[in-house]
Design a protein around this motif. Structure first.
Motif, PDB file in Angstrom:
ATOM      1  N   ARG A  36       0.933  -1.221  -0.216  1.00  0.00           N
ATOM      2  CA  ARG A  36      -0.056   0.163  -0.160  1.00  0.00           C
ATOM      3  C   ARG A  36       0.815   1.423  -0.199  1.00  0.00           C
ATOM      4  NH1 ARG A  36      -3.177  -3.528   3.303  1.00  0.00           N
ATOM      5  NH2 ARG A  36      -2.172  -2.540   5.130  1.00  0.00           N
ATOM      6  N   SER A  37       1.917   1.505   0.643  1.00  0.00           N
ATOM      7  CA  SER A  37       2.838   2.573   0.429  1.00  0.00           C
ATOM      8  C   SER A  37       3.585   2.630  -0.638  1.00  0.00           C
ATOM      9  CB  SER A  37       4.011   2.422   1.776  1.00  0.00           C
ATOM     10  OG  SER A  37       4.973   1.398   1.225  1.00  0.00           O
ATOM     11  N   GLU A  55       1.962   1.464  -3.464  1.00  0.00           N
ATOM     12  CA  GLU A  55       0.708   1.785  -4.435  1.00  0.00           C
ATOM     13  C   GLU A  55       0.332   3.314  -4.296  1.00  0.00           C
ATOM     14  OE1 GLU A  55      -3.369  -0.594  -5.785  1.00  0.00           O
ATOM     15  OE2 GLU A  55      -3.112  -0.117  -3.740  1.00  0.00           O
ATOM     16  N   ALA A  56       0.527   3.810  -2.883  1.00  0.00           N
ATOM     17  CA  ALA A  56       0.198   5.499  -2.793  1.00  0.00           C
ATOM     18  C   ALA A  56       1.036   6.245  -3.486  1.00  0.00           C
ATOM     19  CB  ALA A  56       0.218   5.345  -1.227  1.00  0.00           C
ATOM     20  N   GLU A  60      -0.221   6.247  -7.144  1.00  0.00           N
ATOM     21  CA  GLU A  60      -1.352   7.179  -7.094  1.00  0.00           C
ATOM     22  C   GLU A  60      -0.953   8.553  -7.249  1.00  0.00           C
ATOM     23  OE1 GLU A  60      -3.460   5.834  -3.576  1.00  0.00           O
ATOM     24  OE2 GLU A  60      -4.311   4.106  -4.545  1.00  0.00           O
ATOM     25  N   ASP A  61       0.070   9.058  -6.506  1.00  0.00           N
ATOM     26  CA  ASP A  61       0.602  10.200  -6.409  1.00  0.00           C
ATOM     27  C   ASP A  61       1.132  10.828  -7.841  1.00  0.00           C
ATOM     28  OD1 ASP A  61       0.224  10.832  -3.904  1.00  0.00           O
ATOM     29  OD2 ASP A  61       2.083  10.296  -3.057  1.00  0.00           O
ATOM     30  N   ARG A  76      -3.916   1.377 -10.260  1.00  0.00           N
ATOM     31  CA  ARG A  76      -3.879  -0.068  -9.568  1.00  0.00           C
ATOM     32  C   ARG A  76      -3.167  -0.807 -10.630  1.00  0.00           C
ATOM     33  NH1 ARG A  76      -8.605  -4.070  -9.111  1.00  0.00           N
ATOM     34  NH2 ARG A  76      -7.864  -5.323  -7.509  1.00  0.00           N
TER      35      ARG A  76
END
Length: 210
Positions: A144-145, A147-148, A151-152, A164
C-alpha cells in the motif's frame, strides 16, 4: 536492514545467554534450512545443530518452527517497509520515489535471496505455518505504501493507465527479475546492474509519460 548471515557452528555447544545474537543466529540458520530442505524437511534438531545448540536450548528462544518462520518473514517485510518509509520521507517527485522503491526492493531480493523466497515465493505449506500473517499485515502495508506513490504519480498526470494496474505491473516486473536471477544462477545473465537498469527503463517508458 539486512538479515544476519548464517554461522557454521555445529562442532560445539554454545554457552547460554547472548539473547539477541543467539536469536539472530537461529533465524539465519533456519532461513537457509527452510529453503534448502523445504519447510517440511526442516526440523528443530537441524536448526539447533546448525548453531551449536541443543533442541531444548533452542526452545528457550522459539516455541516451534512455525514461530521461527513467522519471525523471518516479519523481519524481512519490516526491512522493506523501513526502506519505503525512508524514501517517502525524502522530498522528490513521485516518479523518482517510485524508482528508488523498486530499486530498494530489487536490491533486497538479491542481498537476501533466501528471505525473498520465503516472503515472495511462498508455498502453501509455509503460508499455513507462519508466513501468511506477516504477508497479510506487513506485506500489505508495504504494498500500500508503494501503491500510494503510484497514485501520486497518477494525480500528477504521469501514468498511461490507472494506478492500480500500473502498480501491479511495476511490481510484477521487478519480482520477475529477482525471482529468475536467484532461482536460475546457471543461466548466462548479462551484468546484473545492466539487466536491472534496462528493466526499469523499459517499465517506466511503457507505463509512465515522459
Amino acid at each position: 536492514m539486512t538479515l544476519a548471515a548464517p554461522l557454521n557452528l555445529r562442532s560445539h555447544r554454545k554457552p547460554k545467554g547472548e539473547g539477541h545474537a543467539r536469536r539472530a543466529e537461529i533465524l539465519a540458520a533456519a532461513e537457509r534450512i527452510f529453503v534448502e530442505h523445504g519447510y517440511e524437511g526442516a526440523t528443530i534438531r537441524k536448526i539447533a545443530d546448525e548453531v551449536g545448540l541443543s533442541s531444548t536450548a533452542l526452545y528457550m528462544h522459539f516455541s516451534e518452527k512455525g514461530e521461527i518462520l513467522q519471525e523471518i518473514c516479519r523481519q524481512a517485510f519490516e526491512a522493506l517497509l523501513e526502506a519505503n518509509q525512508a524514501i517517502i520521507a525524502e522530498p522528490a517527485r513521485p516518479e523518482a520515489r517510485l524508482r528508488r522503491m523498486l530499486q530498494a526492493y530489487i536490491d533486497f531480493g538479491f542481498a537476501n535471496p533466501n528471505a525473498y523466497r520465503l516472503i515472495y515465493m511462498t508455498r502453501p505449506v509455509e503460508l499455513a505455518h507462519g508466513a501468511q500473517a506477516p504477508a497479510q499485515e506487513l506485506g500489505g502495508s508495504l504494498y500500500r505504501s508503494f501503491e500510494a506513490v503510484v497514485e501520486d504519480a497518477g494525480t500528477a498526470g504521469l501514468l498511461r493507465t490507472d494506478a492500480r494496474t500500473t502498480a501491479q505491473a511495476l511490481w510484477a516486473g521487478c519480482h520477475g527479475v529477482v525471482s529468475l536471477v536467484i532461482t536460475k544462477p546457471y543461466f548466462d545473465w548479462v551484468e546484473r546492474e545492466t539487466l536491472v537498469t534496462t528493466l526499469l527503463e523499459g517499465l517506466f517508458a511503457g507505463l509512465l509519460k515522459s
